[in-house]
Every structure is written in structure tokens, then in C-alpha cells.
Design an enzyme around this catalytic site. Structure first.
Site, PDB file in Angstrom:
ATOM      1  N   GLY A   1      50.163  53.484  77.246  1.00  0.00           N
ATOM      2  CA  GLY A   1      49.878  54.069  75.913  1.00  0.00           C
ATOM      3  C   GLY A   1      50.000  52.843  74.871  1.00  0.00           C
ATOM      4  N   PRO A   2      49.468  52.805  73.677  1.00  0.00           N
ATOM      5  CA  PRO A   2      49.636  51.959  72.573  1.00  0.00           C
ATOM      6  C   PRO A   2      51.048  51.811  72.061  1.00  0.00           C
ATOM      7  CG  PRO A   2      48.379  53.749  72.076  1.00  0.00           C
ATOM      8  CD  PRO A   2      48.700  54.165  73.225  1.00  0.00           C
ATOM      9  N   PRO A   3      51.375  50.467  71.613  1.00  0.00           N
ATOM     10  CA  PRO A   3      53.003  50.260  71.209  1.00  0.00           C
ATOM     11  C   PRO A   3      53.009  51.264  70.308  1.00  0.00           C
ATOM     12  CG  PRO A   3      51.086  48.384  70.536  1.00  0.00           C
ATOM     13  CD  PRO A   3      50.547  49.399  71.427  1.00  0.00           C
ATOM     14  N   GLY A   4      54.695  51.620  70.313  1.00  0.00           N
ATOM     15  CA  GLY A   4      55.210  52.369  69.367  1.00  0.00           C
ATOM     16  C   GLY A   4      54.922  54.007  69.569  1.00  0.00           C
ATOM     17  N   THR A   5      54.324  54.361  70.664  1.00  0.00           N
ATOM     18  CA  THR A   5      54.036  55.550  70.838  1.00  0.00           C
ATOM     19  C   THR A   5      55.336  56.247  71.476  1.00  0.00           C
ATOM     20  OG1 THR A   5      52.889  54.996  72.845  1.00  0.00           O
ATOM     21  CG2 THR A   5      51.563  55.625  70.870  1.00  0.00           C
ATOM     22  N   GLY A   6      56.395  55.691  71.744  1.00  0.00           N
ATOM     23  CA  GLY A   6      57.543  56.312  72.451  1.00  0.00           C
ATOM     24  C   GLY A   6      57.631  56.256  73.708  1.00  0.00           C
TER      25      GLY A   6
ATOM     26  N   THR B   1      59.223  53.854  75.608  1.00  0.00           N
ATOM     27  CA  THR B   1      60.757  53.525  75.900  1.00  0.00           C
ATOM     28  C   THR B   1      61.566  54.881  75.462  1.00  0.00           C
ATOM     29  OG1 THR B   1      60.191  51.280  74.914  1.00  0.00           O
ATOM     30  CG2 THR B   1      62.455  51.833  75.276  1.00  0.00           C
TER      31      THR B   1
ATOM     32  N   GLU C   1      35.353  49.134  45.125  1.00  0.00           N
ATOM     33  CA  GLU C   1      36.163  50.227  45.912  1.00  0.00           C
ATOM     34  C   GLU C   1      35.423  51.375  45.361  1.00  0.00           C
ATOM     35  OE1 GLU C   1      38.292  49.903  47.872  1.00  0.00           O
ATOM     36  OE2 GLU C   1      38.472  47.698  47.688  1.00  0.00           O
TER      37      GLU C   1
ATOM     38  N   ASP D   1      35.175  44.439  55.430  1.00  0.00           N
ATOM     39  CA  ASP D   1      34.079  45.478  55.799  1.00  0.00           C
ATOM     40  C   ASP D   1      33.133  45.194  56.598  1.00  0.00           C
ATOM     41  OD1 ASP D   1      35.328  46.841  53.817  1.00  0.00           O
ATOM     42  OD2 ASP D   1      34.234  46.530  52.152  1.00  0.00           O
TER      43      ASP D   1
HETATM   44  P1  ADP Z   1      56.863  52.044  72.869  1.00  0.00           P
HETATM   45  O1  ADP Z   1      57.720  51.727  73.819  1.00  0.00           O
HETATM   46  O2  ADP Z   1      55.872  53.027  73.322  1.00  0.00           O
HETATM   47  O3  ADP Z   1      56.443  50.742  72.337  1.00  0.00           O
HETATM   48  P2  ADP Z   1      59.203  52.966  71.540  1.00  0.00           P
HETATM   49  O4  ADP Z   1      59.674  53.988  72.404  1.00  0.00           O
HETATM   50  O5  ADP Z   1      59.985  51.801  71.410  1.00  0.00           O
HETATM   51  O6  ADP Z   1      57.688  52.737  71.562  1.00  0.00           O
HETATM   52  O7  ADP Z   1      59.073  53.876  70.063  1.00  0.00           O
HETATM   53  C1  ADP Z   1      59.764  52.998  68.916  1.00  0.00           C
HETATM   54  C2  ADP Z   1      60.333  53.878  67.885  1.00  0.00           C
HETATM   55  O8  ADP Z   1      59.070  54.883  67.502  1.00  0.00           O
HETATM   56  C3  ADP Z   1      61.218  54.974  68.729  1.00  0.00           C
HETATM   57  O9  ADP Z   1      62.351  54.335  68.725  1.00  0.00           O
HETATM   58  C4  ADP Z   1      61.341  56.132  67.783  1.00  0.00           C
HETATM   59  O10 ADP Z   1      62.003  55.928  66.554  1.00  0.00           O
HETATM   60  C5  ADP Z   1      59.719  56.145  67.033  1.00  0.00           C
HETATM   61  N1  ADP Z   1      58.936  57.117  67.974  1.00  0.00           N
HETATM   62  C6  ADP Z   1      58.146  56.876  68.690  1.00  0.00           C
HETATM   63  N2  ADP Z   1      57.397  58.166  69.324  1.00  0.00           N
HETATM   64  C7  ADP Z   1      58.126  59.054  68.967  1.00  0.00           C
HETATM   65  C8  ADP Z   1      58.265  60.343  69.146  1.00  0.00           C
HETATM   66  N3  ADP Z   1      57.375  61.030  69.950  1.00  0.00           N
HETATM   67  N4  ADP Z   1      59.216  61.083  68.525  1.00  0.00           N
HETATM   68  C9  ADP Z   1      60.217  60.627  68.034  1.00  0.00           C
HETATM   69  N5  ADP Z   1      60.316  59.569  67.490  1.00  0.00           N
HETATM   70  C10 ADP Z   1      59.216  58.651  68.064  1.00  0.00           C
HETATM   71 ZN    ZN Z   2      35.731  46.941  50.667  1.00  0.00          ZN
END
Ligand code: ADP
Ligand code: ZN
Length: 621
Positions: A202-207, A209, A425, A500
Site C-alpha cells: 500500500g501507499p506510504p502512510g496508510t497505516g 506499520t 483560478e 496544469d
Molecule cells: P505506513 O507504514 O503505511 O507508511 P504508518 O503505519 O507508519 O504508515 O502510518 C503513519 C501514521 O499514520 C500512523 O502512525 C497513524 O498515526 C496514522 N495512520 C495511518 N493509518 C491509520 C489508520 N487506519 N488509523 C489510524 N491512524 C492511522
Molecule cells: Zn491553474
């Protein structure tokens, strides 16, 4: 560990031993060095009770002690020429004392020996010491720990499933893993084989970890986490031995979980890419495969790996018995976003006007990490304003910040640029408003942020899995709106449309080469430009001939031209509304969707801003 401590102290120990030796050679305590005359006097007048005479070839050393009249023991030593007469004299004077005679050469052997190995000891001690000091990259990577894995062990994880919002399907998939980690034996009894490796994509930051941690937290087992890049070192073999070490450690604490972040750093297809450093990565990967196979079934170790590039992974990693289960973690939908916001709002004070559902609606494409960031930014802004609740305005600004960076209110616009940006805009906004499609203009502003001069926040009416050709064409048309408006109202055009144009071109290219939405038919045309740095082969084949490449370009041009014409038509048709929006932007800088609606209907929005001081200080008049 033990060995390391000892090694750490080695140099000090050597110094201490050395000093002690010197001390011993010179005799114990603070003995007083006296001349021969004094010695004679002492021997004659005092009652010496003990004495050591060391006979060397040139000098004889006499050491001894006596108790003086103040009842204090006095130590003395003296060197006298080594002639028989003198030695005899001393011995006779020492009559009555306990005398021991030592051959100086005998002690010299011990001294010589020490002398020859001492420099060696000191030098090797110093080398060890320096290695420890240098420590290598990262500071804690001691010379003797080079091959140790860098996995961080976390026991007692507090993260629970409750902390992971949305992601219901993913949690369900993980439920049995938790069950298994809690009691591996149960599964063994049933003859079930639980997957040892799970790949989270999954994309980064999707939770990813977070989810892995929550599994460990729910099962209450130790959690080893390491990043794929921690295995990659300059020296061949280091990565492999780190992998070995990590699995060995894990085995000792089973049941437990190993989490490998960014596994694509080691797990890329072998033999792909170019440049050096292959051997190391391949050895590391091979070791990983060996260890994965080595974990017996139901041994209580579960390895979870995360990546956002499953396509570059070596197929061997994905074979049954290794990472054979894949869980896709995707960007949250509106419901998911609302739940994530709720989770992170638990410890924050929101004012009553904040509707998290509305925020969720405004933030399509945001990951969990982004949303967490939005709430955090909003909280910081609230603190900055010395308010004790987070207001809607704080959240609004926070969303813009996360998306585009902080507002550059101090950046100076001259009147002409401001006008240009406003019309540009407004052009986008008009297309968003009047083109039959599914986007909503949420907000238009000409306050510069990040790299952008101004921006339009447009969100889809409802989020869908797939885009139709019509959707794509409308978004390209929307991108054209800015440039069209510039052309209609000014003699000149600006560089402001660069972004754009880029995005429109990318969409058009994808329509032709990937989605089969042009006269070239439903064929995938590899452009052959997949990045070799991301694990693809250097000369990846392309099925595009020169002729086809030309036709692709023709089709892209056709799409863009069509959209451009359409945009122009819409703007001409709604010229008046455009002017209204643009002039209001010049006046008020930011308009919300609701204000734009009213403007278009011909209502006045002046009331909204009555009493409010519009910040014009930053604008050069
Ligand atoms: P990844 O490992 O996918 O890059 P992380 O697990 O490190 O992302 O997520 C980073 C932060 O984003 C987490 O510490 C949390 O605070 C927030 N986060 C991401 N997904 C969720 C979720 N489903 N519910 C709650 N917090 C989330
Ligand atoms: Zn524009």
C-alpha cells in the site's frame, strides 16, 4: 554483550596493570630514598625489623622499614655500589633484622617479559578502543556489532486494533494471525499451517506499520521492527549476517513478530537494474529466503513485510512458504477517513462547529498519516492563536498546509500578477462549476502556497473505484481552464499554468497508452521508461515503434486540443460569472464553494466580509 564490556575496559585495565607493576618494582608505599651515608646512620641507630636486599650487577638496593620513636613505621630504600665490602657491611649492620636477599636478574626476567609484551598489549588495546570509538555509521554500530541485526525489539506494545481506524477487511485478515501468535500449538494440533510471511502492500502512510504493531499488541508478543535499508551495507555479507542474526534473536523469543519495512530495498528482483552492489543485495535476499524456509511450520514467528512496490519484488520472495499472503492496504475512503480523524481527535479538543464528516469529504486522497498530520497542524495553529479549542478555520488552514505547504502571505504580488492569478483560478472554477461532471469546487484562493500561485480545491462528488473516459476528459478540461482564462482577458500568458499542463498531459498520455481510450485501440503501449533504479531491467523492452510513438503523440494532442476548445467555449459562455468570481477573488482572496454559488446566482457576498479586515497589507498597491 559481556564480551564487549570487557573489551571496552581493556585499555584502562592495561594502564592500571602497568602502573601497578611500576609500583611494585619500586617497592610498596612511599619509601624514602636515602643516600649511603644516611643508610649507614639509620642502620646504626634504628632497630630495622625487615629488609630486602636486591643484588644487581652494578648496584645493590636495600629496602627496609623501622619504627621510629614516634611509633610510626618508616620505609626507606637506598642504592649502594655493588662491592662485596659494602654489601658485607650492610648485612652486618642489619644484624638482628629479618633479611632476604634477592637476585636482581631473576626479577629482570619477569620485567623483560613484560617489557616485550606490554607495547603489544597497549597497541592492540588502543586499536580496539579506537574501533569502539569510531563506531561506524549510526554511532551505535560498534566494530564488533557490525554483523548484528539492527532490529529494534519492542515488547509490551500498547497499540491495539482500536487505534487503527477503518481497514476492517485488513483487520479481519489479521485476526487469525493474532489467534495463532497467542497459541501456536492450537494450530499445529489441527494440522493447519499458518502463513509465516505476510506482505502488506500500500501507499506510504496508510497505516501498514500501525496495523502490524496492532497485531503484535493484540497478541501481546514482542515486535521486532527493521527497515529493509538497514540490511544494505557497503560490505558484502554484512546484510546476510544481519538477517541471520535477526532470525536467531527472534527464535529465542518466539512467539513473536518481525516487521520488515520497505522490503523492496532488499527484495528487488535479482539481476535487475545496473551498477554495482548486486552481490550484497542478492546475498541478503538469499539469506532471507533461507531463513524464511528455516522457520519451521508453526514455530510462532510471523514475518510481516511492507512495501509500496510489490511489482519490483523478487518472485522467489512471494512463493508459498515465504510471503505467500498479500494484504493490500489502500488509501482510506470517506468513511475510513472520518474514522481515522475520530481516532486522532480522541485526545484533542474540537470546537462545536467542526464536523469531521465534512473534513473527510474534503480530503480525498489523503492517507492516514496525512489526516493525522492535519489534526496535528490544526492543534498547533490553535495553540499559536492561544485558543483552547481547535476551530473549523484551524482545520481548514491545516488541510491547505498539508496539501500545499504554508500560505505565503508575505510573498508580494503586484496588482497585475494578482489580477492574472485571480482570472486564472476563476477560469478553473468556472469549468468546475459548469462542466457536466462530478467535481465540486470546494474553495478557490489566490493566496500563494508552496510552489503554487493560487489554487482550486476540487473534490469529486462521490469517490469511485474507476474513472470513466468522460471523467478524465473533464479533468483535462478543468486544467485547461486556467490558461484559457489568461488568454481571454490578457494579451499575454504566464508560466503559472505549468503544473496544469503537466498533469493534463500525463492524464492524456495514460488515456492513450494505458487505458486504451483513443483511436489507437485497447493496446498497452509500453513507453519503456520504467525506472531502472527501481529494480527494472536496464533495457526493458518496448513494443513501441517509431511510427506508433508518433501516433501516440498525435492522439495526445487530439485529446488536449479538444479539451482546450471545450474549455474555451465554456468560459466564453460564462464570461460574466468568470469576471465576477475573479473580481471577488481580487477583493477577498479566498472564496468558499458556498460563496461561489451565491456569486454565480447573482447574489452579493459582501455581507460575509463586512467587518472583517481583508488582509491587503501584503499586496503592493
Ligand atoms: P505506513 O507504514 O503505511 O507508511 P504508518 O503505519 O507508519 O504508515 O502510518 C503513519 C501514521 O499514520 C500512523 O502512525 C497513524 O498515526 C496514522 N495512520 C495511518 N493509518 C491509520 C489508520 N487506519 N488509523 C489510524 N491512524 C492511522
Ligand atoms: Zn491553474
Amino acid at each position: 554483550m559481556e564480551k564487549r564490556k570487557v573489551l571496552n575496559f581493556l585499555p584502562y585495565m592495561i594502564v592500571v596493570v602497568f602502573l601497578l607493576t611500576l609500583f611494585n618494582l619500586n617497592g610498596a608505599g612511599a619509601s624514602k630514598n636515602i643516600s649511603y651515608d644516611e643508610l649507614q646512620k639509620v642502620l646504626k641507630s634504628e632497630k630495622v625489623n625487615e629488609s630486602v636486599i636486591t643484588v644487581g650487577s652494578n648496584v645493590v638496593e636495600v629496602k627496609g622499614s623501622y619504627v621510629n620513636d614516634k611509633k610510626v613505621t618508616v620505609l626507606f630504600s637506598s642504592k649502594i655500589p655493588s662491592t662485596e665490602a659494602q654489601v658485607d657491611e650492610i648485612i652486618s649492620l642489619l644484624d638482628g633484622a629479618k633479611v632476604s636477599v634477592v637476585d636482581a636478574n631473576a626479577s629482570n626476567i619477569w620485567f623483560d617479559l613484560l617489557g616485550s609484551i606490554l607495547p603489544f598489549l597497549i597497541i592492540s588495546g588502543f586499536v580496539v578502543f579506537m574501533f569502539n570509538r569510531m563506531g561506524g555509521a549510526g554511532g551505535n554500530n560498534k566494530a564488533f556489532e557490525f554483523a548484528k541485526s539492527k532490529a529494534r525489539l519492542e515488547g509490551n506494545i500498547k497499540v491495539k486494533f482500536d487505534d487503527v481506524a477503518g481497514a476492517d477487511e485488513e483487520k479481519q485478515e489479521m485476526a487469525e494471525i493474532i489467534d495463532y501468535l497467542k497459541s501456536p500449538k492450537k494450530f499445529a494440533k489441527m494440522g493447519a499451517r499458518i502463513p509465516k510471511g505476510i506482505l502488506m502492500v500500500g501507499p506510504p502512510g496508510t497505516g501498514k506499520t500501525l496495523l502490524a504493531k496492532a497485531v503484535a499488541g493484540e497478541a501481546d508478543v514482542p515486535f521486532y521492527s527493521i527497515s529493509g535499508s538497514d540490511f544494505v551495507e557497503m560490505f558484502v555479507g554484512v546484510g546476510a549476517s544481519r538477517v541471520r542474526d535477526m532470525f536467531k534473536k527472534a527464535q529465542q523469543t518466539a512467539p513473536c513478530m518481525i516487521f520488515i519495512d520497505e522490503i523492496d530495498a532488499v527484495g528487488r528482483q535479482r539481476g535487475a537494474g545496473f551498477g554495482g552492489g548486486h552481490d550484497e543485495r542478492e546475498q541478503t535476499l538469499n539469506q532471507m529466503l533461507v531463513e524464511m524456509d528455516g522457520i519451521g511450520d508453526n514455530n510462532g514467528i510471523v514475518v510481516i513485510a511492507a512495501t509500496n512496490r510489490p511489482d519490483v519484488l523478487d518472485p522467489a520472495l512471494l512463493r508459498p512458504g515465504r510471503f505467500d499472503r498479500q494484504i493490500t492496504v489502500s488509501l482510506p475512503d470517506r468513511k475510513g477517513r472520518k474514522e481515522i480523524l475520530q481516532v486522532h481527535a480522541r485526545n484533542k479538543f474540537l470546537s462545536n462547529d467542526v464536523d469531521l464528516d465534512a473534513i473527510a469529504k474534503r480530503t480525498p486522497g489523503f492517507s492516514g498519516a496525512d489526516l493525522e498530520n492535519v489534526l496535528n497542524e490544526a492543534a498547533i495553529l490553535a495553540v499559536r492563536e492561544k485558543s483552547n479549542v481547535i476551530t473549523l478555520a484551524n482545520l481548514d488552514e491545516a488541510i491547505d498546509r498539508v496539501m500545499m505547504g504554508p500560505a505565503k502571505k508575505s510573498r508580494k504580488y503586484d496588482e497585475k500578477t494578482k489580477k492574472l492569478v485571480a482570472y486564472h483560478e476563476a477560469g478553473h472554477a468556472i469549468i468546475g462549476l459548469f462542466l457536466e461532471d462530478s467535481t465540486i469546487v470546494q474553495k478557490v484562493t489566490i493566496i500563494p502556497r508552496g510552489m503554487a500561485g493560487g489554487y482550486n480545491l476540487m473534490t469529486p462528488k462521490d469517490e469511485k473505484m474507476m474513472n470513466t473516459k468522460k471523467d478524465l476528459v473533464s479533468s483535462i478540461t478543468g486544467f485547461m481552464g486556467g490558461r484559457c482564462a489568461e488568454e481571454m482577458f490578457f494579451e499575454d500568458i504566464t508560466t503559472g499554468a505549468v503544473n496544469d499542463i503537466e498533469r493534463a498531459t500525463n492524464i492524456a498520455r495514460d488515456m492513450v497508452t494505458l487505458y486504451g481510450m483513443s483511436d489507437l485501440g485497447p493496446i498497452k503501449y509500453d513507453s519503456g521508461n520504467q525506472s531502472v533504479f527501481l529494480g527494472r531491467d536496464y533495457n526493458s523492452p518496448t513494443n513501441v515503434s517509431g511510427q506508433i510513438a508518433y501516433e501516440i503523440d498525435q492522439e495526445i494532442r487530439k485529446i488536449i486540443d479538444g479539451c482546450y476548445k471545450h474549455a474555451r467555449e465554456i468560459l466564453e459562455e460564462h464570461r460574466e460569472e468568470l469576471i465576477k468570481i475573479a473580481e471577488s477573488l481580487i477583493e477577498y482572496e479566498t472564496l468558499t464553494s458556498e460563496q461561489i454559488d451565491r456569486l454565480v446566482k447573482g447574489e452579493s457576498i459582501e455581507g460575509d466580509f463586512a467587518g472583517k479586515v481583508v488582509e491587503t497589507s501584503s499586496i503592493d498597491a
